[in-house]
Design a protein around this motif. Structure first.
Motif, PDB file in Angstrom:
ATOM      1  N   THR A  97       0.787  -1.230   0.000  1.00  0.00           N
ATOM      2  CA  THR A  97       0.000   0.000   0.000  1.00  0.00           C
ATOM      3  C   THR A  97       0.820   1.283   0.000  1.00  0.00           C
ATOM      4  O   THR A  97       0.321   2.317  -0.461  1.00  0.00           O
ATOM      5  CB  THR A  97      -0.911   0.012   1.244  1.00  0.00           C
ATOM      6  N   ILE A  98       2.067   1.272   0.514  1.00  0.00           N
ATOM      7  CA  ILE A  98       2.781   2.537   0.734  1.00  0.00           C
ATOM      8  C   ILE A  98       3.024   3.269  -0.573  1.00  0.00           C
ATOM      9  O   ILE A  98       2.799   4.486  -0.676  1.00  0.00           O
ATOM     10  CB  ILE A  98       4.095   2.269   1.487  1.00  0.00           C
ATOM     11  N   THR A  99       3.478   2.566  -1.601  1.00  0.00           N
ATOM     12  CA  THR A  99       3.745   3.237  -2.883  1.00  0.00           C
ATOM     13  C   THR A  99       2.476   3.830  -3.451  1.00  0.00           C
ATOM     14  O   THR A  99       2.473   4.972  -3.962  1.00  0.00           O
ATOM     15  CB  THR A  99       4.351   2.226  -3.872  1.00  0.00           C
ATOM     16  N   THR A 100       1.353   3.098  -3.377  1.00  0.00           N
ATOM     17  CA  THR A 100       0.078   3.617  -3.898  1.00  0.00           C
ATOM     18  C   THR A 100      -0.396   4.818  -3.090  1.00  0.00           C
ATOM     19  O   THR A 100      -0.931   5.788  -3.641  1.00  0.00           O
ATOM     20  CB  THR A 100      -0.976   2.499  -3.869  1.00  0.00           C
ATOM     21  N   ILE A 101      -0.206   4.747  -1.774  1.00  0.00           N
ATOM     22  CA  ILE A 101      -0.587   5.900  -0.935  1.00  0.00           C
ATOM     23  C   ILE A 101       0.201   7.133  -1.343  1.00  0.00           C
ATOM     24  O   ILE A 101      -0.344   8.244  -1.429  1.00  0.00           O
ATOM     25  CB  ILE A 101      -0.360   5.564   0.558  1.00  0.00           C
ATOM     26  N   ALA A 102       1.514   6.956  -1.596  1.00  0.00           N
ATOM     27  CA  ALA A 102       2.344   8.105  -1.961  1.00  0.00           C
ATOM     28  C   ALA A 102       1.978   8.660  -3.330  1.00  0.00           C
ATOM     29  O   ALA A 102       2.038   9.878  -3.539  1.00  0.00           O
ATOM     30  CB  ALA A 102       3.819   7.703  -1.941  1.00  0.00           C
ATOM     31  N   PRO A 134      12.144   5.929  -3.432  1.00  0.00           N
ATOM     32  CA  PRO A 134      12.043   5.890  -4.901  1.00  0.00           C
ATOM     33  C   PRO A 134      11.003   6.854  -5.465  1.00  0.00           C
ATOM     34  O   PRO A 134      11.113   7.255  -6.628  1.00  0.00           O
ATOM     35  CB  PRO A 134      11.654   4.427  -5.177  1.00  0.00           C
ATOM     36  N   ILE A 135      10.024   7.240  -4.653  1.00  0.00           N
ATOM     37  CA  ILE A 135       8.999   8.176  -5.132  1.00  0.00           C
ATOM     38  C   ILE A 135       9.616   9.536  -5.419  1.00  0.00           C
ATOM     39  O   ILE A 135       9.080  10.315  -6.226  1.00  0.00           O
ATOM     40  CB  ILE A 135       7.861   8.288  -4.102  1.00  0.00           C
ATOM     41  N   LEU A 136      10.751   9.854  -4.782  1.00  0.00           N
ATOM     42  CA  LEU A 136      11.383  11.152  -5.008  1.00  0.00           C
ATOM     43  C   LEU A 136      11.975  11.262  -6.407  1.00  0.00           C
ATOM     44  O   LEU A 136      12.400  12.353  -6.803  1.00  0.00           O
ATOM     45  CB  LEU A 136      12.479  11.376  -3.960  1.00  0.00           C
ATOM     46  N   SER A 137      12.008  10.181  -7.155  1.00  0.00           N
ATOM     47  CA  SER A 137      12.465  10.210  -8.549  1.00  0.00           C
ATOM     48  C   SER A 137      11.299  10.081  -9.531  1.00  0.00           C
ATOM     49  O   SER A 137      11.509   9.797 -10.719  1.00  0.00           O
ATOM     50  CB  SER A 137      13.455   9.064  -8.792  1.00  0.00           C
TER      51      SER A 137
END
Length: 911
Positions: free
Chosen positions: A95-100, A137-140
């Protein structure tokens, strides 16, 4: 429509979560939220169902409908609250990647808030590292709004949990990348995150990323840092589940519930060291290190140390056998050249920083030589050694280094003592473990001695040691070590205490263990075994009346003294204090028989102890027994029973106890006075010792100065005698030269009588030096002619005769080898023959004469004759012209004489 909705409501929650109708999904999320809130634990079926089917939550948090997504995020938060760590670990990777990507950048504030709350719960329920790893990784991401939302979430996470709980290094390393983003919102959120890091870490974070920023970005951040620079240190606002349990456990045991204090204590433990790959420095060290280090030329020693310095200049070093290298560094600490010492110290610092904790095994080899070399007065050398000592201390602990440091605080060299004190101060400020009580005493005693030093800088250093130690240990422990000091010194120490910055805080962790006081409370009856011997008096009155047996429960009232309270119980039904026989008779009563079986085991030891101890209290109790008749044992004892029993102690015991307490207090005060007096005397002794040492030093300096003056005086006397001898030699030489000169003058030129003598003296000296054998003849002939002129009669022909003599032909006389031509005058006359004949006659008459006799005599005669001749010549009519010619002749003769002297060196004394 209603039937359709009823059908949807009957569907299982998982089916409703995946329904194609967003309204059905939304209602399903709401229903699940209610179910989760009503669940008792994670073992409920509804909770277990969603734990096992964790993949369903990915579609929930990423619902395409924003309204449904908002409810889905709320359902996830409710699920995490009840499912605990199990639900957290099963769902966070999904869930964390989708939440971000879809929750944090949502346009609905409520959905955004729930997405952030879900991330906070994932951190709270387990640990923060997996969450940060999923967010980095979301920062990229290619969409700037997602990066900006993630940076904002990270800022709030660090604000809530702090940099101690959430590791800051992974995020700090990627900051330069987001600062270089083209979107201004991304850069703005990166600045906010950096400011949040600065609130927690200050300038310690800069080495990780500061150098990769542009100067303009650095300037902008510095301006933002100035706004929060003076804020108080931040505290953790939200606790992990493990931290909450620890706080609850501490509160239950009475250990305190202030978690912020513990977190503040461990703030310094945040590791901000960059991670580097270990470098194998041992392979890069020169193979001939030992040989070159033993060279007699300091340049060779320094050169090999510089090569080692280059090999060790890496952030992290691989472990290796550096024993020989460290021994070489220790040897270099004794080098006479300070450049070699500084380079070796820098090598030690690099090796300690590179090996870190692995350097601890080399500390004992290198620390003593380095501290011994602190005697160097050049500040650059002591700074280099101080840096090496600090690096070596960082690899060990205060307990490992303290013994050696305290030894050097007693060093006879003031410079070593001062620098060692400063090193101890740095150790106290950087250590993360508070010293033990014994170490505190050792440090305090050594620092107190420094307060009596003669130099102010050493006294200040000692005061700073005590102030820093006071900051670590607190008032309660340090007051005992500061009592004997005067107010001025205490004020100085207080100043250093107020400004000291330390990383360790003393916490009395021994307080929680004493809480198992419950077992001692249950065993309190056991201490009663000893006091029974002291409490026979109250028991004497209790046995007679059986009705007083209920008074036994009242005995615990004086529980302030556990031994006494327990003493009254057993005695209430046992025996009188007078003797054991009476105690055997009393059990005949029914009440006493009931009491005795209660303590069948305790009574025998109690009966054995009282006999020797009873005489102490026998006065109070024995008085009643000895003065009473045997027939009335029950009536009289009742009166004294009431007084002793409630008190638990007799009057005599109480008085004795008070007296002992007073004696203890008096001895304690006396001991404190002695200790204070001893401290003052010790201080005076140290001051007198310092004064004595100063006087000895001054005396030594004066003696050396006197010896130096005496040496200078001896040298001056020696120089004076040598100069005097030289002057005497010069004087003797001058006298000798004067005598030689006077002898030469007497031998060569006697004083002339008139002008003519001067003229002919030069001529005669020249002729004599040229040909001494013919001097007498020439001089005799010359002066004989002059004398013949002077004796000619004055007649009319007299003038003519003189004129003929002067104008006649030049004298034909000339000796072979002589440079004088013999011409006395260039004038010729008619009477030249008569003059020639007269001259010949004079020569014949004079004969050859010696230079010492006839020459001198004839010269005198000739001078007188010449004067007469010149007088006669002056009477002639051609007198003026004759005088001019005579002057020319004289001048010609002088020139020829000078030429002759120059060529043949005439003027030396004749043999």
């Amino acid at each position: 429509m209603a039937d359709q909705e009823e059908d949807f409501s009957q569907l299982p929650l998982p089916d409703r979560f995946t329904h194609k109708n967003w309204k059905v999904r939304k209602e399903g999320y709401e229903a699940a939220t209610k179910e989760f809130n009503l669940a008792a634990s994670e073992s409920d079926p509804i909770v277990r169902q969603f734990i096992q089917d964790a993949s369903i939550w990915k579609g929930v948090v990423g619902d395409s409908n924003v309204a449904a997504q908002q409810e889905g995020l709320a359902a996830l938060c409710a699920f995490l609250q009840i499912s605990g760590t199990t639900g957290c670990t099963r769902t966070r990777n999904i869930t964390i990647t989708t939440i971000a990507e879809k929750g944090l950048p949502s346009t609905r504030p409520a959905a955004k808030e729930k997405a952030l709350e879900a991330l906070m719960l994932y951190i709270e329920l387990d640990k923060p590292d997996p969450v940060i790893e999923e967010l980095l990784p979301i920062l990229s991401h290619k969409q700037p709004k997602i990066i900006a939302a993630t940076l904002d979430a990270l800022t709030k996470i660090y604000h809530a949990y702090g940099c101690k709980t959430v590791e800051p290094k992974p995020v700090l390393k990627v900051l330069p990348k987001v600062f270089g983003h083209a979107d201004k919102n991304v850069r703005a959120n990166a600045q906010n995150l950096t400011v949040e890091f600065y609130r927690w870490l200050k300038d310690a974070m800069k080495p990780l990323f500061w150098g990769d920023l542009k100067p303009v970005q650095q300037q902008d951040l510095d301006k933002l840092f100035e706004k929060v620079k003076d804020e108080p240190p931040p505290k953790q606002e939200r606790l992990l589940r493990s931290q909450q349990e620890a706080v609850e456990a501490a509160a239950a045991t009475g250990g305190g519930d202030d978690f912020g204090g513990d977190e503040e204590e461990d703030d310094a433990a945040i590791d901000l060291e960059p991670e580097y790959e270990a470098f194998d420095a041992f392979a890069a060290i020169p193979k001939d290190f030992g040989e070159r280090l033993a060279s007699s030329k300091w340049k060779d020693r320094k050169e090999v140390l510089e090569e080692v310095e280059k090999a060790l200049n890496h952030p992290k070093l691989a472990e290796g056998p550096f024993d020989e290298l460290v021994r070489g560094f220790a040897k270099s600490m004794k080098d006479a050249n300070i450049a070699v010492v500084s380079t070796a110290a820098h090598c030690v610092e690099l090796l300690a920083k590179g090996l870190r904790k692995s350097f601890a095994k080399y500390r004992s080899t290198i620390m003593n030589p380095m501290m011994e070399r602190l005697k160097e007065k050049k500040q650059s050398v002591t700074d280099s050694i101080g840096g090496a000592l600090d690096a070596a201390f960082a690899s060990t602990s205060l307990q490992d280094c303290l013994e050696e440091i305290l030894e050097f605080l007693k060093h006879k060299n003031p410079q070593v003592k001062l620098e060692s004190t400063r090193f101890l101060i740095r150790c106290l400020k950087t250590t993360r473990e508070a010293p033990s009580a014994a170490e505190v005493k050792s440090i305090s005693d050594a620092a107190t001695k420094l307060l009596t030093e003669s130099q102010e800088v050493q006294r200040s250093a000692g005061a700073e040691v005590l102030g820093t130690l006071w900051k670590i240990m607190g008032d309660r422990i340090m007051n005992a070590h500061l009592d004997g000091l005067d107010d001025i010194r205490k004020a100085k120490i207080k100043e250093f205490h107020d400004v000291a910055e330390v990383k360790a805080k003393y916490k009395p962790k021994t307080a929680p263990p004493p809480k198992p006081a419950a077992p001692p409370a249950q065993k309190r009856p056991m201490p009663g075994k000893r006091p029974p011997a002291k409490k026979p008096a109250p028991a004497a009155a209790i046995p007679p009346p059986p009705a007083e047996e209920p008074a036994a429960p009242l005995a615990p009232k004086p529980t302030s003294r556990p031994g006494v309270s327990k003493l009254a119980g057993p005695k209430s039904g046992l025996a009188p204090p007078g003797s054991r026989l009476g105690g055997l008779k009393k059990p005949g009563a029914p009440s006493a028989a009931a009491a005795s079986p209660r303590r069948p085991v305790v009574s025998p030891p109690l009966d054995e102890a009282p006999p020797p101890a009873q005489p102490k209290l026998g006065l109070g109790a024995g008085r009643g027994l000895a003065g009473r008749p045997l027939g009335k044992p029950q009536a009289e004892p009742t009166a004294p029973v009431a007084a002793p029993q409630p008190s638990g102690l007799s009057v005599v015991e109480r008085a004795e106890l008070e007296e002992l307490r007073a004696e203890v207090e008096r001895l304690r005060r006396q001991n404190e006075d002695f200790r204070s007096e001893r401290t003052k005397l010790t201080s005076q002794i140290h001051e007198l010792q310092n004064q004595n040492a100063q006087l000895i030093e001054d005396h030594t300096r004066d003696v050396l100065s006197i010896k130096a003056k005496e040496t200078q005086l001896v040298r001056a006397r020696s120089d004076y005698e040598a100069a005097e001898q030289t002057v005497q030699n010069q004087r003797r030489e001058v006298e000798r030269l004067k005598r030689e000169l006077s002898r030469q003058v007497r031998a060569t030129s006697p004083p002339p009588l008139d002008v003519s003598d001067h003229i002919y003296a030069d001529l005669n000296s020249g002729v004599r030096s040229n040909d001494s054998s013919g001097y007498g003849t020439g001089a005799g002939g010359m002066y004989g002619r002059n004398r013949s002129f002077a004796h000619q009669p004055t007649s009319p022909g007299g003038a003519e005769g003189k004129e003929n003599l002067i104008d006649g032909p030049s004298l034909p006389y000339s000796r072979p080898g002589s440079n004088i031509s013999g011409k006395l005058s260039p004038m010729r006359g008619a009477s030249g023959s008569s003059a020639k004949s007269s001259f010949s006659e004079r020569i014949g008459g004079g004969g050859r004469m010696s230079p010492s006799e006839g020459g001198v005599q004839e010269r005198g005669n000739g001078a007188s004759g010449f004067g007469s001749g010149m007088g006669g010549y002056g009477q002639s009519s051609a007198g003026a012209e004759s005088w001019k010619r005579a002057a020319e002749v004289t001048q010609n003769l002088k020139q020829r004489i000078e030429m002759m002297k120059a060529k043949q060196g005439i003027g030396r004394p004749q043999q």
